[in-house]
Design an enzyme around this catalytic site. Structure first.
Site, PDB file in Angstrom:
ATOM      1  N   ASP A  34     -71.302  58.326 -38.000  1.00 28.83           N
ATOM      2  CA  ASP A  34     -70.767  58.477 -39.342  1.00 28.83           C
ATOM      3  C   ASP A  34     -71.230  59.826 -39.893  1.00 28.83           C
ATOM      4  OD1 ASP A  34     -69.432  57.685 -41.688  1.00 28.83           O
ATOM      5  OD2 ASP A  34     -71.292  56.944 -42.564  1.00 28.83           O
TER       6      ASP A  34
ATOM      7  N   ASP B  84     -71.266  60.892 -43.825  1.00 27.09           N
ATOM      8  CA  ASP B  84     -72.034  60.759 -45.058  1.00 27.09           C
ATOM      9  C   ASP B  84     -73.136  59.720 -44.892  1.00 27.09           C
ATOM     10  OD1 ASP B  84     -70.616  62.611 -46.742  1.00 27.09           O
ATOM     11  OD2 ASP B  84     -68.952  61.192 -46.757  1.00 27.09           O
TER      12      ASP B  84
ATOM     13  N   LYS C  10     -62.958  51.756 -40.877  1.00 25.43           N
ATOM     14  CA  LYS C  10     -64.120  50.872 -40.786  1.00 25.43           C
ATOM     15  C   LYS C  10     -64.135  49.902 -41.966  1.00 25.43           C
ATOM     16  CE  LYS C  10     -66.753  54.456 -40.939  1.00 25.43           C
ATOM     17  NZ  LYS C  10     -67.929  55.331 -41.034  1.00 25.43           N
TER      18      LYS C  10
ATOM     19  N   ASP D 168     -75.045  54.378 -41.506  1.00 23.25           N
ATOM     20  CA  ASP D 168     -76.028  54.061 -42.549  1.00 23.25           C
ATOM     21  C   ASP D 168     -75.643  52.822 -43.350  1.00 23.25           C
ATOM     22  OD1 ASP D 168     -73.861  55.390 -43.905  1.00 23.25           O
ATOM     23  OD2 ASP D 168     -75.194  55.666 -45.623  1.00 23.25           O
TER      24      ASP D 168
END
Length: 274
Positions: free
Chosen positions: A28, A30, A199, A224
């Site tokens: 990912d 961010d 996602k 995250d």
């Protein structure tokens, strides 16, 4: 093996299984590589090590506003050396899904260049005249007129697709309404739920794997968020690595009925594994 799983869980660790060595990586953006417009310490070095290793990798994002070229420029300004072809967005995944389902189709798109460019690239025609699909993506300028048009087209039979289900997105000023929130409004008005491509739909992972010719048993997904990145990777059969550099905390992971394969502080902890 069963005792090993029990031991890891009892100690609050991540569940580990016997897997093949990691040969390809999905990460990912961010919260993993950048946070609030700044590179996470060690993240540029992590990407540099990936590039020098020759192992295939993709940087994933549910954000459909930007094209891969836009994101490459953004990352370059922050010290990352990421090729344009190593960026995979929800807009690209959505375009790939649509062309697989209905080649040469038509769509009424609500979004920005990241979405419209991806749709054009697969041969889709953008039209508000009896389109095959209404495709909702991210934009900073959702208009009531465009949303009304989408509602009417869906009522007339257009299929409803949304790039991602995120209800909010980050900004330096705070949370912003995102595609998932606007999709909920359109669904309320039409009684039609969209198909979300991004996602946590494992479709996003599978399309990414196909792009780099990767295999689930030897690919890791770094994220995250437990409810998107980790869930998506888990359902696609990947090794999942949760980092603490974004929004998740170790305490929050205990709320979920599933676990990541591993929890690390940041991607800096993974550099030596590549």
């Amino acid at each position: 093996m069963f005792l090993g799983l029990l031991s890891a869980t009892a100690q609050g660790g991540s569940v580990t299984t016997d897997r093949k060595p990691i040969e390809s990586w999905l990460t990912d953006m961010d919260g993993v590589l950048v946070h609030e417009g700044q590179p996470i310490p060690g993240a540029p070095e992590f990407i540099s090590r990936l590039r020098s290793s020759g192992k295939p990798f993709l940087v994933l994002t549910n954000n459909s506003i930007y094209t891969p070229r836009d994101l490459q420029a953004r990352l370059t300004r922050m010290g990352f050396d990421v090729p344009e072809h190593s960026i995979w967005t929800a807009a690209l995944a959505t375009a790939q899904f649509l062309v697989d389902q209905r080649p040469g189709g038509t769509a009424y798109a609500i979004g920005e260049a990241g979405l419209t460019t991806a749709l054009h690239a697969v041969g889709y025609v953008l039209s508000d005249f009896a389109p095959d699909y209404v495709v909702l993506g991210e934009t900073r300028t959702y208009s009531f007129e465009a949303i009304t048009k989408a509602v009417r087209l869906i009522n007339d039979g257009a299929r409803f697709i949304c790039t991602n289900p995120d209800p909010t997105g980050p900004s330096v000023e705070g949370a912003l309404p995102a595609a998932g929130s606007v999709a909920a409004m359109i669904s309320k008005a039409t009684g039609v739920d969209p198909y979300f491509v991004g996602k946590p739909n494992p479709m996003m992972m599978r399309s990414a794997l196909n792009t780099i010719d990767g295999h689930s048993e030897s690919t890791a997904m770094i994220g995250d968020r437990m409810d998107t990145d980790i869930l998506c990777g888990l359902e696609a059969g990947l090794e999942t690595i949760l980092v603490m550099s974004g929004i998740s905390t170790r305490a929050e992971t205990e709320r979920y009925p599933y676990r990541p394969s591993r929890i690390v502080d940041s991607v800096a902890d993974l550099i030596d594994e590549i």
